[in-house]
Each structure stands twice: as structure tokens, then as C-alpha cells.
Design a protein around this motif. Structure first.
Motif: not given
Length: 152
Positions: A1-16
């Protein structure tokens, strides 16, 4: 869960990555063709205002990117013309040979070379303190500062 809100990836899991700030007008890019055009226009005797209107740039942009062409444009265009006419004269063109003979005989090329050589180094301007001391030493009369005491 912490990975979803970290802001480092977008909704598709790609680096943002943060998008580039594209506000404002893009800066002007210097081109050789524009520089040659400005040199020719300056050699023809147009003012900076007219050249800016003709090329489609503002005067500050024209002065910022094409300052050399504005200062030396006439000499640059003359040099290019002399080079072309020299090649034609060597190929046998009589009109070009006459032009080269008149151009070399007029001494314009010598004047340009001498003008470059005659540029003298300017004296650096006085600093604030030196200028104040110089102005103070020039004051005479009732309001002049007293002479400093001397040791004997």
C-alpha cells in the motif's frame, strides 16, 4: 500500500517524472541564414528598427542574438561580395575583374584593416573612491578642505 501513495510511480506502475514547465514564449534560436540576411540588410543601410520589422524579431532580441551582424554587417557583406567577384574575375569575367580592380584601388580594404589596427585600448574608468578623491583635489577657495598636517 505504501508504494501506491509514494508518488514515484504513476497508476500503471511506470516511473513518474514531473512535466517540464512550458510556460512562456520559447527563446529565439540563432540561425546562419537569419544572420546573413541581417548582415545584408544592415549593409544596405537599414536601421535596426526596420531590420527587426523585416526579419520578424523584436529589437531587443535582434540586438541580443545578432549584435555582431549589426555592428560588422556592412563589412561582412562587402567581404562576401569581394570573394564572389574575385572568383568570377579568376574565371575570366571582365566585369568582375573591373570591380575588383576598382575595389582594391579605392583602398577601402586598407581602410578597414587600418581601422581594426587603430583601435586603442581605452583607459579603465575610475572607481568611486578614485573619482571622489580626484574631485576633492580639484576644489579650491573658501570651501576647500584644509591641507593635511605634516610631520617634521
Amino acid at each position: 500500500m505504501s508504494d501506491e501513495n509514494s508518488g514515484d510511480v504513476d497508476l500503471f506502475g511506470d516511473p513518474w517524472k514531473a512535466p517540464k514547465d512550458r510556460r512562456g514564449r520559447r527563446s529565439h534560436k540563432w540561425t546562419k541564414q537569419t544572420a546573413e540576411n541581417i548582415a545584408v540588410l544592415r549593409a544596405s543601410g537599414l536601421t535596426v528598427e526596420l531590420i527587426a520589422a523585416r526579419v520578424g524579431l523584436s529589437e531587443p532580441t535582434l540586438r541580443k542574438y545578432y549584435f555582431w551582424e549589426l555592428d560588422e554587417g556592412a563589412d561582412l557583406a562587402q567581404a562576401v561580395l569581394n570573394e564572389v567577384m574575385w572568383k568570377k574575375a579568376l574565371a575570366g569575367n571582365v566585369g568582375a575583374a573591373r570591380y575588383i580592380r576598382e575595389e582594391f584601388g579605392s583602398g577601402r580594404s586598407k581602410d578597414i584593416a587600418n581601422r581594426v589596427r587603430r583601435r586603442e585600448a581605452k583607459e579603465p574608468p575610475l572607481g568611486k573612491k578614485e573619482a571622489r578623491l580626484q574631485r576633492a583635489s580639484e576644489i579650491h577657495g573658501k570651501y576647500a578642505p584644509p591641507a593635511p598636517p605634516r610631520l617634521q
